[in-house]
Design a protein around this motif. Structure first.
Motif, PDB file in Angstrom:
ATOM      1  N   PHE A  46       0.837  -1.204   0.000  1.00  0.00           N
ATOM      2  CA  PHE A  46       0.000   0.000   0.000  1.00  0.00           C
ATOM      3  C   PHE A  46       0.873   1.255   0.000  1.00  0.00           C
ATOM      4  CE2 PHE A  46      -1.491   3.438   2.762  1.00  0.00           C
ATOM      5  CZ  PHE A  46      -2.547   3.917   1.998  1.00  0.00           C
ATOM      6  N   ASN A  47       1.904   1.273   0.832  1.00  0.00           N
ATOM      7  CA  ASN A  47       2.770   2.457   0.908  1.00  0.00           C
ATOM      8  C   ASN A  47       3.403   2.785  -0.435  1.00  0.00           C
ATOM      9  OD1 ASN A  47       2.324   2.976   3.633  1.00  0.00           O
ATOM     10  ND2 ASN A  47       3.990   1.635   4.308  1.00  0.00           N
ATOM     11  N   MET A  48       3.745   1.745  -1.191  1.00  0.00           N
ATOM     12  CA  MET A  48       4.385   1.966  -2.485  1.00  0.00           C
ATOM     13  C   MET A  48       3.412   2.603  -3.484  1.00  0.00           C
ATOM     14  SD  MET A  48       6.687  -1.497  -2.859  1.00  0.00           S
ATOM     15  CE  MET A  48       7.307  -1.032  -4.455  1.00  0.00           C
ATOM     16  N   ILE A  49       2.182   2.076  -3.537  1.00  0.00           N
ATOM     17  CA  ILE A  49       1.237   2.637  -4.499  1.00  0.00           C
ATOM     18  C   ILE A  49       0.682   3.968  -4.018  1.00  0.00           C
ATOM     19  CG2 ILE A  49      -0.907   1.520  -3.673  1.00  0.00           C
ATOM     20  CD1 ILE A  49      -1.438   0.974  -6.735  1.00  0.00           C
ATOM     21  N   ALA A  50       0.592   4.150  -2.703  1.00  0.00           N
ATOM     22  CA  ALA A  50       0.107   5.431  -2.169  1.00  0.00           C
ATOM     23  C   ALA A  50       1.075   6.562  -2.496  1.00  0.00           C
ATOM     24  CB  ALA A  50      -0.114   5.324  -0.658  1.00  0.00           C
ATOM     25  N   GLU A  51       2.362   6.248  -2.538  1.00  0.00           N
ATOM     26  CA  GLU A  51       3.359   7.252  -2.933  1.00  0.00           C
ATOM     27  C   GLU A  51       3.081   7.747  -4.350  1.00  0.00           C
ATOM     28  OE1 GLU A  51       5.664   8.747  -1.348  1.00  0.00           O
ATOM     29  OE2 GLU A  51       6.326   7.515   0.350  1.00  0.00           O
ATOM     30  N   LYS A  52       2.712   6.827  -5.232  1.00  0.00           N
ATOM     31  CA  LYS A  52       2.407   7.205  -6.610  1.00  0.00           C
ATOM     32  C   LYS A  52       1.149   8.070  -6.670  1.00  0.00           C
ATOM     33  CE  LYS A  52       4.322   2.838  -8.326  1.00  0.00           C
ATOM     34  NZ  LYS A  52       3.992   1.545  -8.973  1.00  0.00           N
ATOM     35  N   ILE A  53       0.153   7.730  -5.830  1.00  0.00           N
ATOM     36  CA  ILE A  53      -1.082   8.517  -5.803  1.00  0.00           C
ATOM     37  C   ILE A  53      -0.802   9.928  -5.308  1.00  0.00           C
ATOM     38  CG2 ILE A  53      -3.377   8.711  -4.764  1.00  0.00           C
ATOM     39  CD1 ILE A  53      -3.451   5.641  -4.639  1.00  0.00           C
ATOM     40  N   ILE A  54       0.018  10.049  -4.276  1.00  0.00           N
ATOM     41  CA  ILE A  54       0.379  11.367  -3.746  1.00  0.00           C
ATOM     42  C   ILE A  54       1.135  12.179  -4.805  1.00  0.00           C
ATOM     43  CG2 ILE A  54       1.871  12.561  -2.091  1.00  0.00           C
ATOM     44  CD1 ILE A  54      -0.680  11.651  -0.806  1.00  0.00           C
ATOM     45  N   ASP A  55       2.046  11.501  -5.520  1.00  0.00           N
ATOM     46  CA  ASP A  55       2.795  12.195  -6.576  1.00  0.00           C
ATOM     47  C   ASP A  55       1.865  12.734  -7.655  1.00  0.00           C
ATOM     48  OD1 ASP A  55       5.174  11.727  -5.308  1.00  0.00           O
ATOM     49  OD2 ASP A  55       5.729   9.984  -6.535  1.00  0.00           O
ATOM     50  N   ASP A  56       0.819  11.983  -7.978  1.00  0.00           N
ATOM     51  CA  ASP A  56      -0.085  12.383  -9.054  1.00  0.00           C
ATOM     52  C   ASP A  56      -1.174  13.344  -8.576  1.00  0.00           C
ATOM     53  OD1 ASP A  56      -1.307  12.379 -11.622  1.00  0.00           O
ATOM     54  OD2 ASP A  56      -2.733  10.882 -10.926  1.00  0.00           O
ATOM     55  N   LEU A  57      -1.832  12.992  -7.459  1.00  0.00           N
ATOM     56  CA  LEU A  57      -2.989  13.770  -6.997  1.00  0.00           C
ATOM     57  C   LEU A  57      -2.698  14.694  -5.813  1.00  0.00           C
ATOM     58  CD1 LEU A  57      -5.727  10.959  -7.027  1.00  0.00           C
ATOM     59  CD2 LEU A  57      -5.442  12.785  -8.706  1.00  0.00           C
ATOM     60  N   ASN A  58      -1.715  14.297  -4.997  1.00  0.00           N
ATOM     61  CA  ASN A  58      -1.408  14.999  -3.748  1.00  0.00           C
ATOM     62  C   ASN A  58      -2.658  15.126  -2.871  1.00  0.00           C
ATOM     63  OD1 ASN A  58       0.126  16.226  -1.787  1.00  0.00           O
ATOM     64  ND2 ASN A  58       0.068  18.259  -2.724  1.00  0.00           N
TER      65      ASN A  58
END
Length: 257
Positions: A89-101
């Motif tokens: 989850f932490n790995m994919i959540a990082e990508k979500i934060i990078d895209d959507l913040n």
């Protein structure tokens, strides 16, 4: 004088038996366990039988040699899945934060509450920030509705024996009949929604993480203050929820989509 740690003799003996199996031998008989741990044979026998019946130990064909049973491996497997779930989850959540913040959360069902076990928080000053370990009523959250949608009517009634439901804000679903209507939508749409039902001015979308049998075991959600929601952003939120739930279901639980 330091405070002594309270001890329960029978519990200590069970733990001593477990620790015995960290040695070189794979199995021990009653006499070896009794002598090795300086325990009376009679009480050792009773403890071993209890552990045997609960699946924590097993015996060979003779019934005399004891070794570690399936239950410990089941517990370890559950722990490893849980650790893997939060890690993935932490790995994919990082990508979500990078895209959507925007704040992204991982949660599981704990009784009638939603328990947050993972989060990546938006860097915006205005944001929703559910702390890991905090809880909210299932019916008031997007992820909670995802969990509830997987339950039978009997299971739902056990959680909500009364027709009146707790209100967190004035937008929270407040009756059992309205909850049932909402859960039907969740089953049809594949997403759970929280439109200011937990925090005024914050909307949230949640999706289901499934185990290998297709049961909902956890949920990923993304929370956004209404002032930052556009049609384009809302679409990307749904795309990320779908993608992250599919990835976590596959990587952690072996679910095939």
């Amino acid at each position: 004088m330091g405070q002594q740690t309270p001890k329960v003799k029978s519990a200590d003996r069970v733990l001593d038996i477990f620790e015995l199996f960290t040695g070189d031998k794979e199995s021990y008989n009653l006499t070896e366990i009794s002598k090795g741990l300086n325990m009376p044979p009679s009480s050792t026998y009773l403890i071993l039988q209890n552990m045997l019946n609960r699946g924590y130990l097993e015996t060979d064909r003779s019934g005399k040699q004891f070794r570690i049973g399936y239950k410990l491996f089941t517990i370890r497997s559950g722990y490893m899945r849980s650790s893997s779930l939060t890690g993935e989850f932490n790995m994919i959540a990082e990508k979500i934060i990078d895209d959507l913040n925007e704040t992204t959360s991982l949660a599981i069902k704990a009784g009638s509450d939603l328990l947050y076990i993972g989060e990546k928080v938006s860097t915006h000053a205005l944001r929703f920030n559910p702390n890991v370990g905090s809880t909210l009523p299932l019916h008031a959250t997007a992820s909670g509705k995802i969990m509830l949608a997987d339950l039978s009517m009997e299971e739902l009634r056990a959680l909500y024996p009364n027709d009146e439901l707790e209100k967190v804000t004035d937008k929270t679903i407040s009756t059992f009949s309205d909850l049932l209507k909402e859960l039907n939508k969740v089953r049809t749409q594949g997403f759970g929604y929280n439109m200011g039902e937990t925090v005024d001015g914050v909307h949230c979308v949640g999706g289901a993480i499934h185990d290998a049998d297709g049961r909902t075991v956890a949920s990923v959600s993304i929370s956004i203050p209404v002032v930052r929601i556009t049609g384009e952003v809302w679409g990307r939120v749904h795309d990320w929820i779908k993608r992250s739930c599919e990835e976590l279901s596959t990587k952690v639980y072996g679910q095939q989509h």
